[in-house]
Motif scaffolding. Structure first.
Motif, PDB file in Angstrom:
ATOM      1  N   THR A 133      30.641  46.891  39.842  1.00 39.79           N
ATOM      2  CA  THR A 133      31.518  45.809  39.421  1.00 39.79           C
ATOM      3  C   THR A 133      31.553  45.807  37.904  1.00 39.79           C
ATOM      4  N   THR A 134      32.202  44.802  37.329  1.00 41.04           N
ATOM      5  CA  THR A 134      32.112  44.553  35.892  1.00 41.04           C
ATOM      6  C   THR A 134      31.702  43.098  35.694  1.00 41.04           C
ATOM      7  N   ARG A 166      33.136  40.926  33.812  1.00 40.40           N
ATOM      8  CA  ARG A 166      34.324  40.069  33.847  1.00 40.40           C
ATOM      9  C   ARG A 166      34.760  39.802  35.290  1.00 40.40           C
ATOM     10  N   GLU A 167      34.800  40.844  36.116  1.00 43.40           N
ATOM     11  CA  GLU A 167      35.266  40.664  37.494  1.00 43.40           C
ATOM     12  C   GLU A 167      34.329  39.765  38.293  1.00 43.40           C
ATOM     13  N   LEU A 219      40.260  42.322  41.880  1.00 48.39           N
ATOM     14  CA  LEU A 219      39.007  42.838  41.322  1.00 48.39           C
ATOM     15  C   LEU A 219      38.880  44.321  41.669  1.00 48.39           C
ATOM     16  N   ASP A 265      34.061  44.924  30.566  1.00 47.89           N
ATOM     17  CA  ASP A 265      34.857  45.727  31.498  1.00 47.89           C
ATOM     18  C   ASP A 265      34.209  47.073  31.808  1.00 47.89           C
ATOM     19  N   ASN A 291      37.578  46.923  40.287  1.00 46.44           N
ATOM     20  CA  ASN A 291      36.348  47.666  40.000  1.00 46.44           C
ATOM     21  C   ASN A 291      35.172  47.226  40.858  1.00 46.44           C
ATOM     22  N   THR A 292      35.365  46.213  41.680  1.00 41.19           N
ATOM     23  CA  THR A 292      34.268  45.687  42.487  1.00 41.19           C
ATOM     24  C   THR A 292      34.304  46.314  43.871  1.00 41.19           C
ATOM     25  N   VAL A 349      35.048  36.273  37.366  1.00 39.59           N
ATOM     26  CA  VAL A 349      36.296  35.827  37.998  1.00 39.59           C
ATOM     27  C   VAL A 349      36.032  35.417  39.446  1.00 39.59           C
ATOM     28  N   LEU A 350      35.209  36.180  40.140  1.00 42.20           N
ATOM     29  CA  LEU A 350      34.876  35.851  41.525  1.00 42.20           C
ATOM     30  C   LEU A 350      34.140  34.513  41.606  1.00 42.20           C
ATOM     31  N   MET A 365      38.359  42.644  47.800  1.00 40.30           N
ATOM     32  CA  MET A 365      38.189  42.672  46.348  1.00 40.30           C
ATOM     33  C   MET A 365      39.459  43.193  45.664  1.00 40.30           C
ATOM     34  N   GLN A 366      40.084  44.192  46.252  1.00 40.25           N
ATOM     35  CA  GLN A 366      41.337  44.718  45.705  1.00 40.25           C
ATOM     36  C   GLN A 366      42.435  43.662  45.771  1.00 40.25           C
TER      37      GLN A 366
END
Length: 335
Positions: free
Chosen positions: A227-228, A230-231, A163, A69, A165-166, A234-235, A158-159
């Protein structure tokens, strides 16, 4: 006739197997993953760089998260969200993948890619541009697709899909303009053609140039995107599951990722393994940053994985090979 006590013992034995075997298996998997995580972290921590990783074995749901994260510089990994926005627009009927764009001189971008090597006036389709944006990380193609789908809309998407942080912070053209300004502040007002044609300022030593580039990449406001681990995983999982676009368009995006030209990092070792395909997107600013995110497809998989490195001060080849070693260890462990 069986004795009641013996029957009871037999039933208890069967129940013991039914009840405790799954627990033992899960405990065994957890113990194995603990050792695997320790080994993966050892490899990452051996790099003189900031690192993060998130990996998921899709069939079992087993995961490894190491600083997953922590916001990281994306470099060209941010091109995956741009691709998603373009395909969602195609699905909505507001963008045709067959529409053509005639490339002008002021639209050429330096860095990675092949389109800059063709004569001005080439007219690729939007699908062609997306493909080059992914498989050769073409920077000219990226800004052309981005101009069509708009950076603000990519960030809003992204929001909306969870996500936060992306984000894409700059276009490719603006990123290179900022880099030129780091070399020489007078270059901050240069137009796109001047930035594309730019050369290293005269009298700047290689050591000073390297120091400027390192400071530049350390400034989070100068990142191309963030980004992170994890994110980004997820994408990618959303592309695999057709969660963010329909099956047709999700499959098209996966084909772009499978066509990746760069075979270091995640596929460094796995590309020689039978039955293994790595659909992935690299992001780099050698030797300072080298990241890779992707889906490793194999008989016991797939694995969704994101590995980021920033601020590397060591050998870039070692960094790339380390990511490849990690990917191979995951495939060997998660079958």
């Amino acid at each position: 006739m069986p004795r009641p006590r013996l029957v009871l013992r037999a039933l208890l034995a069967v129940l013991s197997i039914l009840i405790w075997s799954p627990v033992t298996m899960v405990a065994g998997a957890q113990g194995s993953d603990a050792a695997l995580r320790t080994e993966v972290q050892r490899l990452l921590d051996a790099l003189p760089a900031q690192t993060s990783l998130y990996a998921e074995h899709v069939p079992s749901g087993r995961t490894i998260a190491i600083r997953a994260d922590q916001p990281m510089s994306t470099m060209s990994v941010i091109k995956v969200p741009i691709m998603l926005q373009a395909y969602r627009d195609a699905q909505a009927g507001t963008l045709s993948l067959d529409e053509r764009h005639t490339i002008r001189e002021e639209e050429l971008r330096g860095g990675t890619g092949l389109l800059k090597r063709f004569g001005v006036g080439l007219a690729p389709t939007m699908r062609d541009l997306i493909d080059q944006m992914i498989i050769t990380s073409d920077n000219t193609a990226t800004d052309l697709v981005l101009a069509r789908v708009q950076r603000a809309r990519v960030n809003t998407l992204m929001q909306e899909i969870g996500l936060p942080n992306t984000r894409m912070l700059h276009s490719i053209g603006d990123f290179f303009r900022l880099l030129q300004a780091a070399y020489d502040p007078s270059r901050a007002t240069w137009d796109d053609v001047q930035v594309y044609r730019a050369r290293t300022p005269a009298g700047v030593s290689a050591d000073l140039l390297a120091a400027i580039r390192f400071r530049f990449t350390a400034d989070t406001s100068m990142w191309l995107g963030r980004t992170t681990a994890r994110e980004m995983s997820v994408l990618l999982r959303g592309l695999l599951d057709a969660k963010f676009a329909n099956r047709e368009h999700s499959d098209a995006m996966l084909r772009h990722l499978r066509g990746q030209f760069y075979t270091t990092r995640l596929p460094a070792t796995l590309r020689y393994a039978a039955g293994v395909t790595v659909a992935h997107k690299t992001g780099d600013f050698p030797p300072i940053s080298g990241s890779d995110v992707g889906i490793i497809e194999y008989e016991g998989g797939p694995i969704v994985i994101s590995v980021f490195t920033n601020g590397n001060t060591g050998d870039f080849a070692v960094l790339e090979n380390t990511i490849g070693q990690i990917a191979a260890k995951l495939v060997n462990a998660w079958k």
